[in-house]
Motif scaffolding. Structure first.
Motif, PDB file in Angstrom:
ATOM      1  N   LEU A  18      15.373 -31.508   8.768  1.00  0.00           N
ATOM      2  CA  LEU A  18      16.124 -31.353   7.532  1.00  0.00           C
ATOM      3  C   LEU A  18      15.563 -32.241   6.435  1.00  0.00           C
ATOM      4  O   LEU A  18      15.096 -33.353   6.697  1.00  0.00           O
ATOM      5  CB  LEU A  18      17.596 -31.710   7.752  1.00  0.00           C
ATOM      6  CG  LEU A  18      18.347 -30.862   8.768  1.00  0.00           C
ATOM      7  CD1 LEU A  18      19.756 -31.395   8.937  1.00  0.00           C
ATOM      8  CD2 LEU A  18      18.374 -29.410   8.366  1.00  0.00           C
ATOM      9  N   SER A  19      15.670 -31.760   5.212  1.00  0.00           N
ATOM     10  CA  SER A  19      15.312 -32.585   4.062  1.00  0.00           C
ATOM     11  C   SER A  19      16.472 -33.541   3.769  1.00  0.00           C
ATOM     12  O   SER A  19      17.542 -33.451   4.380  1.00  0.00           O
ATOM     13  CB  SER A  19      15.045 -31.701   2.848  1.00  0.00           C
ATOM     14  OG  SER A  19      16.251 -31.077   2.433  1.00  0.00           O
ATOM     15  N   ASP A  20      16.284 -34.431   2.817  1.00  0.00           N
ATOM     16  CA  ASP A  20      17.345 -35.366   2.419  1.00  0.00           C
ATOM     17  C   ASP A  20      18.553 -34.645   1.829  1.00  0.00           C
ATOM     18  O   ASP A  20      19.632 -35.213   1.733  1.00  0.00           O
ATOM     19  CB  ASP A  20      16.811 -36.372   1.400  1.00  0.00           C
ATOM     20  CG  ASP A  20      15.757 -37.286   2.003  1.00  0.00           C
ATOM     21  OD1 ASP A  20      15.735 -37.433   3.247  1.00  0.00           O
ATOM     22  OD2 ASP A  20      14.961 -37.844   1.243  1.00  0.00           O
ATOM     23  N   GLU A  21      18.355 -33.406   1.446  1.00  0.00           N
ATOM     24  CA  GLU A  21      19.405 -32.620   0.804  1.00  0.00           C
ATOM     25  C   GLU A  21      20.485 -32.184   1.809  1.00  0.00           C
ATOM     26  O   GLU A  21      21.586 -31.842   1.423  1.00  0.00           O
ATOM     27  CB  GLU A  21      18.753 -31.388   0.163  1.00  0.00           C
ATOM     28  CG  GLU A  21      19.673 -30.514  -0.623  1.00  0.00           C
ATOM     29  CD  GLU A  21      18.930 -29.345  -1.256  1.00  0.00           C
ATOM     30  OE1 GLU A  21      19.591 -28.356  -1.572  1.00  0.00           O
ATOM     31  OE2 GLU A  21      17.705 -29.422  -1.427  1.00  0.00           O
TER      32      GLU A  21
END
Length: 53
Positions: A18-21
């Motif tokens: 996952l990205s930081d988003e």
């Protein structure tokens, strides 16, 4: 409001990076997803997807 939903069919379950988003993800069956989703527009998108399968 416009919302974009994506789907994919996979053969093997794998870990997702996952990205930081995002905070988390969950692999679900259709029935599990219906129970998990809370927002009407997400449920509508899921139902439209299942009509095409």
């Amino acid at each position: 409001m416009q919302d974009f939903c994506f789907t994919a069919e996979i053969e093997n379950i794998f870990d997702v990076k996952l990205s930081d988003e995002h905070e988390k993800y969950k692999w679900c069956s259709y029935i599990e997803a219906k129970e998990y989703l809370q927002w009407e527009h997400n449920l509508n998108a899921l139902n439209k997807l299942m009509q095409k399968v």
